[in-house]
Design an enzyme around this catalytic site. Structure first.
Site: not given
Lengths: 63, 63, 63, 63, 63, 63
Positions: B7, C1-3, C40
């Site tokens: 994401k 962010m990002p994940f 993350f």
């Protein structure tokens, strides 16, 4: 239950999605012994710029 | 295998996504001992109106 | 962010996961221009009974 | 932590998303005993053509 | 609808999960104007060996 | 492609999962016009303590 999320390549028609939902629901009901009212299906359209395999962006492979 | 979903905040360039896919695939191959043809990467663009942290909508924080 | 969510086949060692997290974080930072504190990573162990390809359960293919 | 992903039907207003993020963060803090700075919320807008229940495409049900 | 997936660190009690579900459902109903019977919540327990931030495995950070 | 993730209530048998994978793959091939070697299916077992609907923990509803 079940909850079924299907990632497909962008560009599928509404008729393809309709068939996918109808038939995947039927399979879920028959194999898991649940009522169709309990089956939820989510479709995710994957853009060619957001998908990679073998280390390559799909929009590059597709050229 | 592996299947890797990343994401990112909306607005990344195609070149950034190309690099991300190439290099994440390489890391997956080297740390998990798999062939690159087995590595799949999905990128999800997160809109600022669809992301919150610390109780705030990101599009509000970003102002 | 990002994940970043990485589905791997069950049986990876803690050392493999440690390397995966360290190196994927580095790639994310360098390609997306973010600080490591913003990255993350989630690992999901996929059991052989919960994975299928080519119409077959992986635990059957693996025999 | 926690990381909270909320699938909603397309068409929610920014104000609804703002309230959802603010109040879900508060619930997460109070029930899980975490600081709001640790709570991340992702909203996914589900299109009516990408959602099915009871074997039917939602955009057909909605007519 | 909505469908809400909450990743939490492993070790939450059943009572914490019960409260989380009851209160998140209430927030969803009030902010999205839906009936509680339409709200589904999934909890995912994240193991310390399967979570990384800032380039480190959480089980290492936690020592 | 497609990649299909099916959340089911814990307790399904290996034979149910085998049938689910075989038949969902067939539906994907027929509706999306893809080869079975391109179809990946992931099953997620949902514990009764990790699922809520109508504001209630499923393990409470199930008593």
């Amino acid at each position: 239950m079940p909850f079924n999320t299907v990632k497909v390549l962008e560009g599928k028609t509404t008729e393809q999605k309709r068939q996918l939902i109808e038939r995947m629901t039927q399979v879920a009901c028959e194999t898991l012994d649940v009522d169709p009212s309990k089956v939820f299906i989510f479709i995710e359209d994957l853009e060619k710029d957001n998908y990679g395999k073998n280390g390559k962006l799909f929009s590059d492979l597709d050229k």
